[in-house]
Enzyme design. Structure first.
Site, PDB file in Angstrom:
ATOM      1  N   ASP A  24       0.821  -1.211   0.000  1.00  0.00           N
ATOM      2  CA  ASP A  24       0.000   0.000   0.000  1.00  0.00           C
ATOM      3  C   ASP A  24       0.857   1.264   0.000  1.00  0.00           C
ATOM      4  OD1 ASP A  24       0.891  -0.553   2.561  1.00  0.00           O
ATOM      5  OD2 ASP A  24      -1.090  -0.893   3.404  1.00  0.00           O
ATOM      6  N   ASN A  60      -7.853  -2.170  14.212  1.00  0.00           N
ATOM      7  CA  ASN A  60      -9.244  -2.430  13.826  1.00  0.00           C
ATOM      8  C   ASN A  60      -9.365  -3.681  12.951  1.00  0.00           C
ATOM      9  OD1 ASN A  60      -8.164  -1.597  11.434  1.00  0.00           O
ATOM     10  ND2 ASN A  60      -9.486   0.188  11.151  1.00  0.00           N
ATOM     11  N   HIS A  76      -7.567  -4.322  10.210  1.00  0.00           N
ATOM     12  CA  HIS A  76      -7.280  -4.163   8.774  1.00  0.00           C
ATOM     13  C   HIS A  76      -6.017  -4.913   8.380  1.00  0.00           C
ATOM     14  CE1 HIS A  76      -4.826  -0.128   9.278  1.00  0.00           C
ATOM     15  NE2 HIS A  76      -4.017  -1.144   9.295  1.00  0.00           N
ATOM     16  N   GLU A 120      -9.831  -1.636   5.190  1.00  0.00           N
ATOM     17  CA  GLU A 120     -10.454  -1.291   6.464  1.00  0.00           C
ATOM     18  C   GLU A 120     -11.722  -2.133   6.676  1.00  0.00           C
ATOM     19  OE1 GLU A 120      -8.651   0.394   8.381  1.00  0.00           O
ATOM     20  OE2 GLU A 120      -8.230   2.449   7.736  1.00  0.00           O
TER      21      GLU A 120
HETATM   22  C1  F6R Z   1       1.340  -1.307   6.149  1.00  0.00           C
HETATM   23  C2  F6R Z   1       0.056  -1.997   6.241  1.00  0.00           C
HETATM   24  C3  F6R Z   1      -0.768  -1.954   7.484  1.00  0.00           C
HETATM   25  C4  F6R Z   1       0.048  -2.212   8.750  1.00  0.00           C
HETATM   26  C5  F6R Z   1      -0.843  -2.132   9.985  1.00  0.00           C
HETATM   27  C6  F6R Z   1      -0.047  -2.243  11.270  1.00  0.00           C
HETATM   28  O1  F6R Z   1       1.945  -1.515   4.891  1.00  0.00           O
HETATM   29  O2  F6R Z   1      -0.340  -2.569   5.288  1.00  0.00           O
HETATM   30  O3  F6R Z   1      -1.803  -2.894   7.382  1.00  0.00           O
HETATM   31  O4  F6R Z   1       0.646  -3.467   8.686  1.00  0.00           O
HETATM   32  O5  F6R Z   1      -1.513  -0.889  10.005  1.00  0.00           O
HETATM   33  O6  F6R Z   1       0.786  -1.129  11.390  1.00  0.00           O
HETATM   34  P1  F6R Z   1       1.844  -1.000  12.570  1.00  0.00           P
HETATM   35  O7  F6R Z   1       2.845  -2.066  12.348  1.00  0.00           O
HETATM   36  O8  F6R Z   1       2.430   0.388  12.384  1.00  0.00           O
HETATM   37  O9  F6R Z   1       1.084  -1.154  13.846  1.00  0.00           O
END
Ligand code: F6R
Length: 240
Positions: free
Chosen positions: A69, A137, A139, A144
């Site tokens: 992403d 959440n 995701h 989301e």
């Molecule tokens: C990032 C991504 C997100 C993160 C998730 C956890 O490329 O795809 O799904 O893996 O938001 O983020 P952290 O590791 O910062 O808690």
């Protein structure tokens, strides 16, 4: 099938993920790996770099990366971009391994066309491993809650929860939107490694692994994948 490996702390977890990935780097056969960004991946990439830089066996341009992403709109060289994160953490330090590195372009003027480009790329480049973090959440990528499991790459609006969390790591005002690989393509990887560290992830991880399979918790879709390994620390995954 989900295999959960529970580790004492982040450092131990990062080493387990690195050990999982290292054979793909040592083996000279071409391989494509899907990569994630975020706080969770910082110790993971450090562990990978520490091992491979100390003993660069197998280095030789055979690994293709495909990132999950990117914020939109955002210049790829902005210090808060996922591309810049990857360059700093992994791509720069392990240069000799890469055959190709692929990103969604946060500067694309036509995000829909950019998403179709990525879908075509994903069709061409089957991933042997997809590395994932999990949002508080539930995701995965920036899919989301409420995202259909059949979705492909698209432009999304980030939820309030995600924006509040990610703002802490972002220099400047966080973009409200992002481009993300869809759940369908995450699920197309041959194997998936999901990493969760810290108490903040416990509720989401518990729902993902033991709750109903529902778009309300996007990571719950992993229950239907044939080969998922979850690496979680004690805070994120209670002993059971
Ligand atoms: C990032 C991504 C997100 C993160 C998730 C956890 O490329 O795809 O799904 O893996 O938001 O983020 P952290 O590791 O910062 O808690």
């Amino acid at each position: 099938m989900i295999d959960v490996i529970r580790v004492s702390d982040r450092a131990a977890g990062a080493r387990v993920v690195a050990e999982y990935l290292i054979p793909r780097f040592r083996d000279p056969a071409p391989v494509a790996i899907g990569l994630a960004t975020g706080e969770t991946m910082v110790p993971v990439y450090r562990a990978l770099v520490a091992t491979l830089a100390a003993d660069p066996r197998g280095a030789g341009a055979h690994v293709t990366t495909v990132n999950l992403d990117e914020y939109w709109p955002l210049a790829p060289d902005h210090p808060g971009s996922f591309r810049a994160f990857m360059e700093r953490m992994l791509l720069g330090p392990l240069k000799p391994y890469w055959a190709a590195v692929h990103f969604l372009d946060g500067a694309a003027s036509d995000p829909v066309a950019e998403c179709r480009r990525y879908d075509a790329l994903l069709d061409r480049v089957p991933r042997a491993v997809q590395l994932l973090g999990i949002g508080v959440n539930g995701h995965i990528g920036f899919n989301e809650p409420g995202t259909p499991f059949t979705g492909r790459t698209r432009l999304v609006s980030l939820t309030h929860t995600t924006r509040r969390r990610n703002q802490d790591l972002f220099p400047g005002p966080l973009p409200a939107q992002a481009l993300t690989m869809g759940i369908r393509d995450i699920m197309a990887a041959e194997t998936i490694v999901l990493v969760a560290f810290g108490a903040a992830k416990r509720a989401a991880l518990t729902r993902a692994l033991t709750g109903p399979v529902t778009p309300e918790c996007p990571a719950s879709v992993l229950q239907t994948h044939p080969a998922v390994t979850v690496i979680a620390d004690q805070e994120a995954w209670a002993a059971r």
